[in-house]
Design an enzyme around this catalytic site. Structure first.
Site, PDB file in Angstrom:
ATOM      1  N   SER A 180      26.644   6.168  -1.831  1.00 27.81           N
ATOM      2  CA  SER A 180      25.296   5.465  -2.002  1.00 27.81           C
ATOM      3  C   SER A 180      25.221   6.297  -0.327  1.00 27.81           C
ATOM      4  O   SER A 180      23.250   6.088  -0.508  1.00 27.81           O
ATOM      5  CB  SER A 180      25.666   4.211  -2.133  1.00 27.81           C
ATOM      6  OG  SER A 180      26.162   3.525  -1.376  1.00 27.81           O
ATOM      7  N   HIS A 208      25.086   5.181  -8.417  1.00 33.96           N
ATOM      8  CA  HIS A 208      23.853   6.269  -7.968  1.00 33.96           C
ATOM      9  C   HIS A 208      23.750   7.219  -9.089  1.00 33.96           C
ATOM     10  O   HIS A 208      22.927   8.220  -8.383  1.00 33.96           O
ATOM     11  CB  HIS A 208      23.300   6.805  -6.899  1.00 33.96           C
ATOM     12  CG  HIS A 208      23.931   5.396  -5.997  1.00 33.96           C
ATOM     13  ND1 HIS A 208      22.267   4.673  -5.422  1.00 33.96           N
ATOM     14  CD2 HIS A 208      25.084   4.393  -5.362  1.00 33.96           C
ATOM     15  CE1 HIS A 208      23.027   3.530  -4.918  1.00 33.96           C
ATOM     16  NE2 HIS A 208      23.774   2.782  -4.978  1.00 33.96           N
ATOM     17  N   LYS A 239      19.448   0.928 -11.120  1.00 28.93           N
ATOM     18  CA  LYS A 239      18.810   2.327 -10.683  1.00 28.93           C
ATOM     19  C   LYS A 239      17.659   3.380 -10.641  1.00 28.93           C
ATOM     20  O   LYS A 239      17.023   2.991 -10.932  1.00 28.93           O
ATOM     21  CB  LYS A 239      19.900   3.094  -9.647  1.00 28.93           C
ATOM     22  CG  LYS A 239      20.511   1.909  -8.573  1.00 28.93           C
ATOM     23  CD  LYS A 239      22.290   2.049  -7.609  1.00 28.93           C
ATOM     24  CE  LYS A 239      22.568   1.117  -7.311  1.00 28.93           C
ATOM     25  NZ  LYS A 239      21.972  -0.465  -6.609  1.00 28.93           N
TER      26      LYS A 239
HETATM   27  C1  LIG Z   1      27.956   2.088  -5.453  1.00 31.34           C
HETATM   28  C2  LIG Z   1      27.659   0.572  -6.290  1.00 31.34           C
HETATM   29  N1  LIG Z   1      27.838  -0.209  -6.993  1.00 31.34           N
HETATM   30  C3  LIG Z   1      27.400  -0.934  -7.273  1.00 31.34           C
HETATM   31  C4  LIG Z   1      25.861  -1.217  -6.436  1.00 31.34           C
HETATM   32  C5  LIG Z   1      25.623  -2.707  -6.943  1.00 31.34           C
HETATM   33  O1  LIG Z   1      24.740  -3.288  -8.369  1.00 31.34           O
HETATM   34  P1  LIG Z   1      23.277  -3.653  -8.247  1.00 31.34           P
HETATM   35  O2  LIG Z   1      22.169  -3.446  -7.904  1.00 31.34           O
HETATM   36  O3  LIG Z   1      23.599  -3.321 -10.113  1.00 31.34           O
HETATM   37  O4  LIG Z   1      24.364  -5.178  -7.960  1.00 31.34           O
HETATM   38  C6  LIG Z   1      25.537  -0.360  -6.288  1.00 31.34           C
HETATM   39  C7  LIG Z   1      24.074  -1.261  -5.319  1.00 31.34           C
HETATM   40  O5  LIG Z   1      23.678  -0.578  -4.364  1.00 31.34           O
HETATM   41  C8  LIG Z   1      25.918   0.511  -5.203  1.00 31.34           C
HETATM   42  O6  LIG Z   1      25.114   1.500  -4.501  1.00 31.34           O
END
Ligand SMILES: Cc1ncc(COP(=O)(O)O)c(C=O)c1O
Length: 391
Positions: A180, A208, A239
């Site tokens: 990310s 992502h 996202k």
């Molecule tokens: C790699 C990754 N997994 C999970 C999440 C969490 O997702 P959510 O924002 O839907 O809680 C994020 C959030 O930034 C993320 O970057």
């Protein structure tokens, strides 16, 4: 004495180290142009990769659903919280992902916590890339399995850790598919091979990459052709799909197990059914408009090339997430502030989100950025970034 007074000391310490976070407030819809703290800015900070967060089709689906089904869902999905719209979304997600079944959670964070802690526990081992997202790390810790960290994308070290393992009941490898902050991809074919060799489960977080990578937008597992070799696929609705919520896709027995054992599913109120309706509409856009992801990735490549030509360090980014690695948090915040003055919002990312010494500006490109807005960013970086590159 106030027992909370230590907090002021800690906040002051964050301030001194340029690590204190401040929140901005925007008005109007989440889009490529945003009114942030009263200033019109081009927004390079969101994860709205397909520009769906403000798409009227999603808004209409949500408001129609809210008009019919109301807003709140009232209870955990295991009690009375699961509406027919949640069920429909899970069926559509399984169809989209090409899996037997899917399960939705109230966030991607909750999906990772719930899934990992349901798959491994005391007596098991979980192998976690050092640069995995906080929700994967927290899931690993919460599971109470032995946590083995391996250096970022280092399959050789992971192989050693797997080979040296003691007698564990179960083993799980967890990785982001697309990282990310660095925007690079996990070596999924190698990870799948290691999982097979050591009879471990493999979980890939596609947060992502869903909607962006792969011929059908299923993510990095599709991009690398390893869909059948990844046992647990986690994704977000928040996202590229422009809404809110998370999901796990996989075999029917996996999903049944999570329904019974994922605590963040069992003990949490279901997301509003209207959010599920918006996600169904978003999946239709992903299916019907592949040009969104194709042109996004093409523009991202052009932008990376331009940035390299200017001398920026974008690490190993191979995606729509492009870091400008500047190292020092003070430099990162200074550059971000300069760009903001020129009407460009590019957030500075500092420890603990990235390791010490790796502060960066995170450019997040979306289908909403026109060639002109990208050119404006390139021009501004040229004008105010040279002093940063030179240090
Ligand atoms: C790699 C990754 N997994 C999970 C999440 C969490 O997702 P959510 O924002 O839907 O809680 C994020 C959030 O930034 C993320 O970057």
């Amino acid at each position: 004495m106030n027992p909370l007074s230590w907090i002021d000391d800690e906040l002051a310490s964050l301030e001194r180290r340029h690590l204190r976070r401040e929140r901005l407030t925007h008005a109007g819809p989440q889009a490529a142009r945003l009114l942030i703290d009263g200033r019109e800015s081009i927004n390079f900070g969101s994860n709205d990769y397909l520009a769906l967060a403000a798409d009227p089709r999603l808004g209409a689906a949500a408001s129609d659903a809210a008009a019919g089904a109301g807003w709140g869902s009232g209870a955990s999905p295991l009690v009375t919280g699961r509406a027919s719209l949640h069920r429909q979304l899970e069926e559509r997600l399984a169809e989209f992902e090409g899996t037997e079944a899917a399960l939705t959670f109230s966030s991607g964070f909750a999906a990772n916590l719930g899934a990992i802690a349901a798959l491994v526990g005391p007596g098991d081992a979980v192998y976690c890339d050092r640069k995995n997202h906080a929700s994967l790390w927290d899931g690993c810790r919460l599971s109470r399995a032995d946590v083995r960290a391996y250096p970022h994308n280092d399959c050789r070290r992971l192989a050693e850790l797997l080979a040296a393992a003691g007698r564990y009941r179960r083993r799980l490898i967890v990785t982001d598919g697309l990282f990310s902050m660095d925007g690079d991809l996990a070596p999924l074919a190698e990870l799948a091979q290691l999982a097979e060799r050591h009879r471990a489960m493999l979980l890939v977080d596609e947060a992502h990459a869903t909607g962006v990578f792969g011929r059908n937008g299923r993510g990095t597992t599709e991009h690398f052709g390893v869909e059948d070799r990844v046992h647990v696929r986690v994704g977000t609705l928040s996202k590229a799909l422009g809404g809110v919520g998370g999901f796990v896709a996989g075999s029917r027995s996996l999903i049944e197990w999570l329904v019974n054992r994922a605590r963040s599913y069992v003990f949490s109120t279901a997301a509003p059914a209207a959010a599920a309706a918006a996600a169904v509409a978003a999946l239709e856009v992903v299916r019907d408009e592949p040009q969104r992801r194709e042109s996004l990735l093409a523009r991202a490549k052009t932008l990376r090339d331009e940035l390299h030509a200017q001398g920026w360090n974008t690490g190993l980014s191979a995606s729509q997430i492009i870091p400008l690695i500047v190292g020092d948090p003070r430099r990162a915040t200074a550059l971000s502030a300069k760009l903001f003055q020129r009407g460009l919002f590019v957030p500075a990312i500092r420890p603990p989100t990235v390791p010490e010494g790796e502060a960066l500006l995170r450019i997040s490109l979306t289908a909403g950025h026109s060639e002109e807005t990208i050119a404006a960013l390139i021009g501004a970086l040229k004008a105010c970034g040279q002093s940063i590159i030179a240090v």
